[in-house]
Design an enzyme around this catalytic site. Structure first.
Site: not given
Ligand code: TYM
Length: 331
Positions: A114, A196, A199
């Site tokens: 990023k 990947k 969003k």
């Molecule tokens: P975030 O918001 O980017 O993504 C949320 C969840 O979706 C999964 N994910 C995917 N899985 C498969 N293919 C994809 N293309 C894809 N894009 C996203 C992510 O792996 C995630 O499980 N930092 C985290 C949010 C967070 C969090 C936490 C998660 C904050 N604190 C504590 C677990 C525990 C994040 O930015 O996810």
């Protein structure tokens, strides 16, 4: 009692990747596991690691909550809440940041990816946010954390931070285990299947959001990049486009890749794409219908209020103890 914790950052519109890699997974665990407490939050503080438009952030925050419920999350079994409403996340985040090394944060691939896309004014919380993520998890003594593949490294760091804290201040945090799905842990961009599906990306041709209409879904699937082998096989290296379509298919249907392969052995790419578009439409349209009902309802607000109270109660006690452990406070 087992505890499961996870979160989603409310930046941009949720994608098929979030649905398959995280949301459906969470709903499935909740249906399958007994004697388990589930905590799920909308990670709005994490959204601030990049510049947000305030009214959009507020909208996306509620959207994520409503989508979770629309996808089948049972509010009786899950504490659903907004991260910033439980201030202990930020508080423990700081204590853990003070137990995290620069070198560890510098190694995080998400940070490297990023930050390399921006050449100036990189917000400093983009660098420190893995410590906040560790706090999100350790605050609730989570046993398991279901996430997609891209969060694996952050989970490893969370474990390291917890172990270090336990070493210096004597056993305090539970060491959490990640749960990463076998199918759909990394859904790729339809236009560039080595990247990947995300969003926050600008190009939306390769990304199916949970809000896309039938026409958009069919068009995006039809124009998904494939290859010239003309054989439906699962080979993410040689045929990343086809492997991605199979992953999406299997992920939505909650089937094994082999099951889908058996169905399409002698078929064409066009057959696979047409059927996949159908499968996605059949999944997303009812989801959107339920979302539209929920987003306007008081039910959603009530669930989030209840979630906040419950989470706050646990988080408050944990942070009070953590502060004492490190030597903060008068006695
Ligand atoms: P975030 O918001 O980017 O993504 C949320 C969840 O979706 C999964 N994910 C995917 N899985 C498969 N293919 C994809 N293309 C894809 N894009 C996203 C992510 O792996 C995630 O499980 N930092 C985290 C949010 C967070 C969090 C936490 C998660 C904050 N604190 C504590 C677990 C525990 C994040 O930015 O996810």
């Amino acid at each position: 009692m087992t505890r499961i914790v996870s979160g989603i950052k409310p930046t941009g519109s949720l994608t098929l990747g979030n649905l398959i890699g995280a949301i459906k997974r969470f709903v499935r665990l909740q249906e399958d596991m007994e004697d388990t407490e589930f905590f799920l939050f909308i990670a709005d503080l994490h959204a601030l690691t990049s510049r947000q438009i305030p009214h959009k952030l507020r909208k996306h925050t509620l959207d994520v909550a409503a989508m979770y419920l629309a996808a089948g999350l049972d509010p009786e079994k899950t504490t659903l809440f907004i991260q910033s409403e439980v201030k202990e996340h930020a508080e423990l985040g700081y204590l853990l940041q003070s137990n995290t090394y620069m070198g560890e944060l510098e190694r995080m691939t998400q940070y490297k990816d990023k930050s390399s896309k921006q050449n100036q004014n990189i917000i400093s919380s983009l660098f420190t946010y893995p410590a906040l993520m560790a706090a999100d998890i350790l605050l609730y003594d989570a046993d398991y954390v279901p996430v997609g593949d891209d969060q694996k490294q952050h989970l490893e760091l969370t474990r390291d931070i917890a172990e270090r804290f336990n070493h210096y201040y004597h056993d305090f945090f539970k060491i959490p285990e990640p749960i990463i799905p076998k199918v759909g842990a990394r859904i790729m961009d339809l236009q560039n299947p080595t990247k990947k599906m995300s969003k926050s990306e600008d190009s939306d041709k390769g990304c199916i959001t949970l809000f896309d209409n039938e026409k958009q879904i069919r068009k995006k699937v039809r124009s998904a990049v494939t290859d010239s082998y003309r054989k439906i096989a699962y080979d993410p290296v040689k045929q990343p486009g086809i492997a991605n379509l199979l992953n999406i298919y299997a992920g939505i249907r909650e089937e094994k890749i082999e099951t889908i392969l058996d169905m399409y052995e002698d078929k064409t790419y066009k057959d696979l794409k047409e059927d996949l578009a159908e499968v996605i439409v059949a999944e997303l349209l009812p989801l959107q219908e339920r979302y539209h009902k929920l987003i306007k309802s008081d039910t959603l607000q009530d669930i989030l209020d209840k979630g906040r109270e419950y989470a706050q109660n646990i988080a408050f006690k944990k942070v009070r103890k953590a502060k004492r452990k490190v030597g903060l406070g008068r006695k």
